[in-house]
Design a protein around this motif. Structure first.
Motif, PDB file in Angstrom:
ATOM      1  N   GLY A  13      11.246  -5.138  38.895  1.00 22.55           N
ATOM      2  CA  GLY A  13      12.397  -4.506  38.270  1.00 22.55           C
ATOM      3  C   GLY A  13      12.061  -4.057  36.868  1.00 22.55           C
ATOM      4  O   GLY A  13      11.124  -4.554  36.251  1.00 22.55           O
ATOM      5  N   VAL A  14      12.809  -3.072  36.376  1.00 28.17           N
ATOM      6  CA  VAL A  14      12.619  -2.599  35.004  1.00 28.17           C
ATOM      7  C   VAL A  14      13.955  -2.099  34.476  1.00 28.17           C
ATOM      8  O   VAL A  14      14.728  -1.481  35.198  1.00 28.17           O
ATOM      9  N   GLY A  15      14.254  -2.429  33.205  1.00 25.52           N
ATOM     10  CA  GLY A  15      15.512  -1.991  32.613  1.00 25.52           C
ATOM     11  C   GLY A  15      15.804  -2.782  31.354  1.00 25.52           C
ATOM     12  O   GLY A  15      15.001  -3.619  30.934  1.00 25.52           O
ATOM     13  N   SER A  16      16.967  -2.487  30.747  1.00 24.19           N
ATOM     14  CA  SER A  16      17.309  -3.187  29.503  1.00 24.19           C
ATOM     15  C   SER A  16      18.049  -4.493  29.778  1.00 24.19           C
ATOM     16  O   SER A  16      18.176  -5.334  28.902  1.00 24.19           O
ATOM     17  N   ASP A  17      18.535  -4.665  31.030  1.00 31.56           N
ATOM     18  CA  ASP A  17      19.265  -5.901  31.330  1.00 31.56           C
ATOM     19  C   ASP A  17      18.657  -6.640  32.525  1.00 31.56           C
ATOM     20  O   ASP A  17      19.359  -7.270  33.299  1.00 31.56           O
ATOM     21  N   THR A  18      17.325  -6.521  32.667  1.00 29.04           N
ATOM     22  CA  THR A  18      16.641  -7.184  33.784  1.00 29.04           C
ATOM     23  C   THR A  18      16.735  -8.708  33.635  1.00 29.04           C
ATOM     24  O   THR A  18      16.496  -9.244  32.555  1.00 29.04           O
ATOM     25  N   GLN A  19      17.104  -9.376  34.712  1.00 28.44           N
ATOM     26  CA  GLN A  19      17.176 -10.839  34.707  1.00 28.44           C
ATOM     27  C   GLN A  19      15.760 -11.417  34.650  1.00 28.44           C
ATOM     28  O   GLN A  19      14.887 -11.001  35.407  1.00 28.44           O
ATOM     29  N   VAL A  20      15.560 -12.366  33.751  1.00 26.45           N
ATOM     30  CA  VAL A  20      14.242 -12.993  33.619  1.00 26.45           C
ATOM     31  C   VAL A  20      14.282 -14.363  34.293  1.00 26.45           C
ATOM     32  O   VAL A  20      15.064 -15.223  33.898  1.00 26.45           O
ATOM     33  N   PRO A  21      13.434 -14.575  35.302  1.00 24.43           N
ATOM     34  CA  PRO A  21      13.445 -15.875  35.967  1.00 24.43           C
ATOM     35  C   PRO A  21      12.925 -16.982  35.050  1.00 24.43           C
ATOM     36  O   PRO A  21      12.062 -16.723  34.199  1.00 24.43           O
ATOM     37  N   ALA A  22      13.465 -18.185  35.226  1.00 25.36           N
ATOM     38  CA  ALA A  22      13.016 -19.325  34.412  1.00 25.36           C
ATOM     39  C   ALA A  22      11.529 -19.561  34.661  1.00 25.36           C
ATOM     40  O   ALA A  22      11.063 -19.451  35.799  1.00 25.36           O
ATOM     41  N   GLY A  23      10.790 -19.841  33.605  1.00 25.90           N
ATOM     42  CA  GLY A  23       9.372 -20.165  33.746  1.00 25.90           C
ATOM     43  C   GLY A  23       8.456 -18.960  33.821  1.00 25.90           C
ATOM     44  O   GLY A  23       7.251 -19.105  34.011  1.00 25.90           O
ATOM     45  N   ALA A  24       9.010 -17.736  33.681  1.00 29.36           N
ATOM     46  CA  ALA A  24       8.162 -16.539  33.756  1.00 29.36           C
ATOM     47  C   ALA A  24       7.247 -16.466  32.528  1.00 29.36           C
ATOM     48  O   ALA A  24       7.645 -16.840  31.418  1.00 29.36           O
ATOM     49  N   GLN A  25       6.025 -15.979  32.738  1.00 29.81           N
ATOM     50  CA  GLN A  25       5.104 -15.746  31.613  1.00 29.81           C
ATOM     51  C   GLN A  25       5.571 -14.474  30.893  1.00 29.81           C
ATOM     52  O   GLN A  25       5.852 -13.462  31.544  1.00 29.81           O
ATOM     53  N   VAL A  26       5.692 -14.546  29.560  1.00 27.71           N
ATOM     54  CA  VAL A  26       6.199 -13.389  28.812  1.00 27.71           C
ATOM     55  C   VAL A  26       5.050 -12.726  28.043  1.00 27.71           C
ATOM     56  O   VAL A  26       4.289 -13.399  27.341  1.00 27.71           O
ATOM     57  N   VAL A  27       4.916 -11.400  28.200  1.00 31.55           N
ATOM     58  CA  VAL A  27       3.923 -10.634  27.444  1.00 31.55           C
ATOM     59  C   VAL A  27       4.694  -9.777  26.440  1.00 31.55           C
ATOM     60  O   VAL A  27       5.532  -8.962  26.824  1.00 31.55           O
ATOM     61  N   ASP A  28       4.386  -9.973  25.177  1.00 34.65           N
ATOM     62  CA  ASP A  28       5.138  -9.276  24.138  1.00 34.65           C
ATOM     63  C   ASP A  28       4.450  -7.961  23.755  1.00 34.65           C
ATOM     64  O   ASP A  28       3.403  -7.960  23.096  1.00 34.65           O
ATOM     65  N   LEU A  29       5.027  -6.847  24.185  1.00 32.61           N
ATOM     66  CA  LEU A  29       4.523  -5.522  23.803  1.00 32.61           C
ATOM     67  C   LEU A  29       5.627  -4.782  23.048  1.00 32.61           C
ATOM     68  O   LEU A  29       5.817  -3.571  23.200  1.00 32.61           O
ATOM     69  N   SER A  30       6.379  -5.548  22.240  1.00 29.34           N
ATOM     70  CA  SER A  30       7.573  -4.973  21.600  1.00 29.34           C
ATOM     71  C   SER A  30       7.215  -3.978  20.492  1.00 29.34           C
ATOM     72  O   SER A  30       8.054  -3.190  20.076  1.00 29.34           O
ATOM     73  N   ASN A  31       5.947  -3.990  20.028  1.00 29.06           N
ATOM     74  CA  ASN A  31       5.561  -3.041  18.980  1.00 29.06           C
ATOM     75  C   ASN A  31       4.702  -1.896  19.492  1.00 29.06           C
ATOM     76  O   ASN A  31       4.051  -1.210  18.706  1.00 29.06           O
ATOM     77  N   SER A  32       4.652  -1.733  20.807  1.00 29.03           N
ATOM     78  CA  SER A  32       3.782  -0.671  21.329  1.00 29.03           C
ATOM     79  C   SER A  32       4.511   0.204  22.349  1.00 29.03           C
ATOM     80  O   SER A  32       5.660  -0.040  22.672  1.00 29.03           O
ATOM     81  N   THR A  33       3.799   1.229  22.797  1.00 26.48           N
ATOM     82  CA  THR A  33       4.350   2.106  23.836  1.00 26.48           C
ATOM     83  C   THR A  33       3.669   1.760  25.155  1.00 26.48           C
ATOM     84  O   THR A  33       2.435   1.737  25.240  1.00 26.48           O
ATOM     85  N   VAL A  34       4.502   1.514  26.149  1.00 29.68           N
ATOM     86  CA  VAL A  34       4.018   1.068  27.451  1.00 29.68           C
ATOM     87  C   VAL A  34       4.122   2.243  28.424  1.00 29.68           C
ATOM     88  O   VAL A  34       5.120   2.978  28.411  1.00 29.68           O
ATOM     89  N   LEU A  35       3.099   2.434  29.230  1.00 28.46           N
ATOM     90  CA  LEU A  35       3.128   3.495  30.233  1.00 28.46           C
ATOM     91  C   LEU A  35       2.350   3.068  31.467  1.00 28.46           C
ATOM     92  O   LEU A  35       1.659   2.043  31.443  1.00 28.46           O
ATOM     93  N   PRO A  36       2.496   3.820  32.573  1.00 28.39           N
ATOM     94  CA  PRO A  36       1.805   3.421  33.798  1.00 28.39           C
ATOM     95  C   PRO A  36       0.288   3.436  33.605  1.00 28.39           C
ATOM     96  O   PRO A  36      -0.228   4.241  32.814  1.00 28.39           O
ATOM     97  N   GLY A  37      -0.426   2.609  34.351  1.00 28.68           N
ATOM     98  CA  GLY A  37      -1.882   2.659  34.355  1.00 28.68           C
ATOM     99  C   GLY A  37      -2.341   4.076  34.645  1.00 28.68           C
ATOM    100  O   GLY A  37      -1.754   4.779  35.460  1.00 28.68           O
ATOM    101  N   LEU A  38      -3.406   4.501  33.948  1.00 29.46           N
ATOM    102  CA  LEU A  38      -3.877   5.890  34.065  1.00 29.46           C
ATOM    103  C   LEU A  38      -4.737   6.058  35.328  1.00 29.46           C
ATOM    104  O   LEU A  38      -5.323   5.094  35.823  1.00 29.46           O
TER     105      LEU A  38
END
Ligand SMILES: [Zn+2]
Length: 476
Positions: free
Chosen positions: A106-131
């Motif tokens: 899933g992807v969105g601004s209100d995506t539910q995060v399951p308990a215990g999920a590993q979090v990757v912080d890319l809050s200062n970058s631009t994310v795009l699909p693999g090239l």
């Protein structure tokens, strides 16, 4: 019967243990297609079949019950400060990407995060699909002319393992490899898929088809050496056989050399090599067998013939003219230009000992290609992203973006070429090319805004392939 039971139990236990419910159908068919005649007399067949069906049904029920109660696959969450939607060109802020196993869930601004999920912080970058790079020679290196003869097939395979890692690190999570010796690309693809070596997902062509003495033959040695490349085939029957043979040994697509080339001895890039009829025969066979066809073509006539014969992409397209552009638009043929290579090659060719004939061809063809491809861009042909990496060191693939933009594409169009367009060209639109639920979790991240400065893609800082983080320069 005990052997059969044992086989069934072993197979199902493995499935239950690995909790891969989607593999169940495959396991079932394996058990069903197992031939009782190989172990039992024919008279036992009926009784055995009934017994077998009851056995499978009971195991199926048990397995479904167990699978339902099994925990979900590993969850990873990416906090994306900026997320480029490559379809619309909109950059969305503060998005959450949920990854379950190797897929995006899933992807969105209100995506539910399951308990215990590993979090990757890319809050200062631009994310795009693999090239995606639709034109690589991942097993080859910058050796042209006679120095190439010194590289054995085993060495080529090992070069491929190195280059695959470098290419993945550069943000290319999928490649289409269009030409390798000894089916080294098939071996590399399989090793990557097995998890033995790191690298991008690969669709591979094996050896390219060529006329005798053509660009994809080996014309370096005199007659008495009797050297011929593996993909050489002339005439309708021979090209049909070669197409089938290459598929037999593991090719995902067929590559043909429709015209002469630059980095080969004794041929003219402008001259057509395969006839229209030969190309038509190749395409008909390849498509019937579920394979796409990529055609190396510089000269305008060869481009037009290949497009009319139904190839899926024209590689290079250096001397593309109005008639060839019109044919490609009519037939929906992709153009995969390979442009950045000129910068590296013309600067380094002498230093690395390239034969004078090849350098002379490069000096003539490469600048002409930029002029003609710019006209094709302006005319609106479908554009894929490819590089011909191996003509310059692997890992510099993303340098192609800036040249495409210089020749008239917008940064978004260049990024679309390397994502949604290439996914379409590869026949993988349902698997790669966008960040959407159900697709493989192949994701990259960069600093800044690639729509404002496309060269930021030359400095990819985060790479995920199939839900596994393979590079993260943001990690503290
Ligand atoms: Zn190439």
């Amino acid at each position: 019967m005990p052997r059969l039971l044992l086989r069934g139990f072993a197979g199902f236990w493995q499935e239950i243990h690995s909790r891969k419910i989607e593999k169940l159908a495959v396991s079932l068919s394996e058990v069903v297609t197992w031939s009782p005649e190989t172990q039992f007399s024919v008279g036992d067949g009926m009784k055995l079949s009934r017994c077998l069906v009851a056995f499978i049904v009971s195991l199926f029920c048990v397995n479904v019950f167990w699978a339902q109660s099994a925990p979900a696959p590993k969850a990873v969450v990416i906090r994306a400060g900026h997320l480029l939607d490559v379809k619309t060109g909109k950059t969305l802020t503060n998005q959450t990407i949920l990854i379950q196993g190797d897929k995006i869930a899933g992807v969105g601004s209100d995506t539910q995060v399951p308990a215990g999920a590993q979090v990757v912080d890319l809050s200062n970058s631009t994310v795009l699909p693999g090239l995606i790079d639709a034109h690589t020679h991942i097993t080859m290196t910058t050796n042209f002319g006679y120095s190439r003869l010194a590289i054995s097939v085993p060495r080529e395979a090992l070069n491929g393992a190195r280059n695959a890692r470098v290419t993945l690190d550069a943000g290319f999570t999928t490649i289409r490899n269009v030409g390798a010796s000894g089916f080294t690309d098939v071996a590399l693809r399989d090793a990557i898929n097995a998890g033995d070596v790191p690298g991008p997902r690969m669709l591979v062509s094996g050896p390219p088809l060529s006329i005798a003495g053509g660009h994809c033959d080996n014309n370096l040695l005199p007659f008495e050496w009797h050297v011929q490349n593996e993909g050489v085939a002339d005439g309708i029957e021979a090209v049909q056989h070669k197409t089938r043979e290459i598929i037999k040994y593991g090719a995902d697509l067929i590559k043909i050399c429709a015209t002469g080339g630059v980095l080969s001895k004794g041929d003219d890039p402008r001259a057509s090599q395969y006839t229209f009829e030969e190309m038509k025969a190749i395409v008909t066979d390849a498509h019937r067998l579920g394979r796409k066809v990529a055609a190396h073509a510089h000269g305008a006539e060869g481009i037009r013939w290949a497009s009319e014969a139904g190839v899926d992409s024209i590689e290079h397209g250096s001397y593309i003219d109005d008639a060839a552009i019109a044919a490609m638009k009519k037939n929906g043929t992709y153009l995969v230009p390979t442009l950045y290579l000129a910068d590296w090659f013309l600067e380094n060719a002498e230093r690395i000992g390239t034969p004078a004939e090849l350098i002379a061809k490069g000096r003539e063809v490469m600048p002409a290609a930029r002029k003609n491809v710019a006209r094709a861009f302006a005319a609106g042909v479908k554009v894929g992203f490819g590089t011909d990496a191996a003509v310059y060191p692997h890992g510099l693939n993303a340098h192609e973006f800036a040249v495409m933009v210089k020749l008239g594409l917008t940064p978004l169009q260049a990024i679309q070429a390397a994502t949604i367009n290439d996914a379409d060209l590869l026949g993988w639109s349902d698997k790669v090319g966008t960040i959407e639920a159900g697709k493989w979790a192949d994701i990259v991240a960069v600093d800044g805004d690639p729509l404002a400065d496309v060269t930021t893609l030359e400095r990819v800082k985060f790479v995920m392939k199939g839900g596994e983080v393979v590079k993260n320069l943001y990690a503290k």
